[in-house]
Write a protein that holds these residues in place. Structure first.
Motif, short mmCIF file in Angstrom:
data_model
loop_
_atom_site.label_atom_id
_atom_site.label_comp_id
_atom_site.label_asym_id
_atom_site.label_seq_id
_atom_site.Cartn_x
_atom_site.Cartn_y
_atom_site.Cartn_z
N LYS A 136 0.86 -1.31 0.14
CA LYS A 136 -0.04 -0.03 -0.22
C LYS A 136 0.81 1.24 -0.17
N ARG A 137 1.99 1.45 0.71
CA ARG A 137 2.73 2.39 0.60
C ARG A 137 3.47 2.78 -0.66
N LYS A 138 3.82 1.83 -1.17
CA LYS A 138 4.61 1.82 -2.75
C LYS A 138 3.56 2.38 -3.53
N ILE A 139 1.95 1.72 -3.37
CA ILE A 139 1.09 2.27 -4.34
C ILE A 139 0.90 4.10 -3.96
N LEU A 140 0.82 4.03 -2.90
CA LEU A 140 0.61 5.52 -2.39
C LEU A 140 1.86 6.59 -2.91
N ASP A 141 3.06 5.99 -2.83
CA ASP A 141 4.15 6.86 -2.97
C ASP A 141 4.09 7.05 -4.52
N ALA A 142 3.95 5.98 -5.28
CA ALA A 142 3.81 6.16 -6.61
C ALA A 142 2.89 7.05 -7.06
N ALA A 143 1.56 6.95 -6.41
CA ALA A 143 0.37 7.78 -6.79
C ALA A 143 0.66 9.23 -6.49
N VAL A 144 1.38 9.69 -5.44
CA VAL A 144 1.71 10.96 -5.09
C VAL A 144 2.63 11.63 -6.22
N ALA B 37 0.13 1.58 -10.97
CA ALA B 37 0.74 0.09 -10.59
C ALA B 37 2.12 -0.20 -10.97
N THR B 38 2.28 0.12 -12.25
CA THR B 38 3.70 0.05 -12.96
C THR B 38 4.72 0.65 -12.01
N ALA B 39 4.58 1.77 -11.78
CA ALA B 39 5.49 2.62 -10.88
C ALA B 39 5.79 2.01 -9.35
N ALA B 40 4.66 1.33 -8.92
CA ALA B 40 4.60 0.60 -7.63
C ALA B 40 5.09 -0.79 -7.64
N GLY B 41 5.29 -1.39 -8.88
CA GLY B 41 5.56 -2.68 -9.12
C GLY B 41 4.43 -3.86 -8.73
N VAL B 42 3.23 -3.27 -8.85
CA VAL B 42 2.22 -4.22 -8.72
C VAL B 42 1.39 -4.25 -9.83
N ASN B 43 0.20 -5.38 -9.69
CA ASN B 43 -0.53 -5.16 -10.67
C ASN B 43 -1.84 -4.24 -10.59
N LYS B 44 -2.35 -3.72 -11.62
CA LYS B 44 -3.57 -2.79 -11.55
C LYS B 44 -4.51 -3.09 -10.57
N GLU B 45 -4.91 -4.66 -10.52
CA GLU B 45 -6.16 -4.95 -9.77
C GLU B 45 -5.80 -4.99 -8.20
#
Length: 197
Positions: A9-17, A34-42
């Motif tokens: 979640k932290r990686k996603i939030l950091d990427a989203a910022v 998702a790509t920036a966070a290294g996770v899948n979009k789902e």
């Protein structure tokens, strides 16, 4: 190996910022986050819902960070100029917040997500100004809410309009930042200064 949900979640939030600050809520895609966070979009959708909810969460988190980093209780005892200087420092170090707020202003015509909660946040700061006015530490020439808004504008406009700051005051340097900060502190104090009779 257990899945690190909070870390993800932290990686996603950091990427989203980063993505929202760069492209705004309309120009950002969940795929790019998702790509920036290294996770899948789902996974992004599962944790945060749609893009509007994620943008609201990002902005809420960034406002919580500035509230913690630049606290204020009462300008009856705290120097409003130094507060403005600390706000300047924060925006200089974290220009993403100013960019997010500008994007929000462009994306929403009416109320923004979490507006009631954010009114309380700014209400606390307005109360700090009112306390300073009641104690006679700062001027009552301006209403507390207007004085607070002007102080925040003076402190934040440098990072909100870096191109204008550069054109008017020259390129960024440590010396120029020191000069801008000093001017911010002085301007805030003068706005809040009681007139001598």
């Amino acid at each position: 190996m257990a899945w690190d949900t909070e870390g993800t979640k932290r990686k996603i939030l950091d990427a989203a910022v980063t993505e929202f600050a760069t492209h705004g809520p309309d120009g950002t895609t969940m795929e790019r986050i998702a790509t920036a966070a290294g996770v899948n979009k789902e996974r992004v959708y599962n944790y945060f819902g749609g893009k509007p909810a994620l943008f609201a969460r990002v902005l809420s988190d960034e406002l919580a960070k500035v509230a913690q980093a630049v606290p204020v209780e009462s300008f009856a005892t705290e120097d409003i100029g130094e507060y403005a200087g600390r706000v300047y420092d924060y925006h200089r170090e974290r220009p993403e917040l100013t960019r997010l707020l500008r994007w929000e202003g462009l994306a929403f015509d009416g109320e923004v997500p979490d507006e009631a909660q954010r009114r309380e946040y700014y209400g606390h700061k307005t109360a700090a100004v009112a306390a300073g006015q009641e104690a006679g530490a700062i001027s009552q020439a301006l209403a507390p809410d207007h004085l607070l808004f002007l102080i925040l504008a003076i402190a934040g406009w440098w990072s909100a309009m870096p191109q204008l700051a550069r054109m008017v005051t020259g390129p960024e340097s440590e010396a120029e930042h020191a000069r801008r900060r000093a001017s911010t502190v002085t301007a805030a104090r003068r706005l809040a200064q009681e007139e001598s009779h």
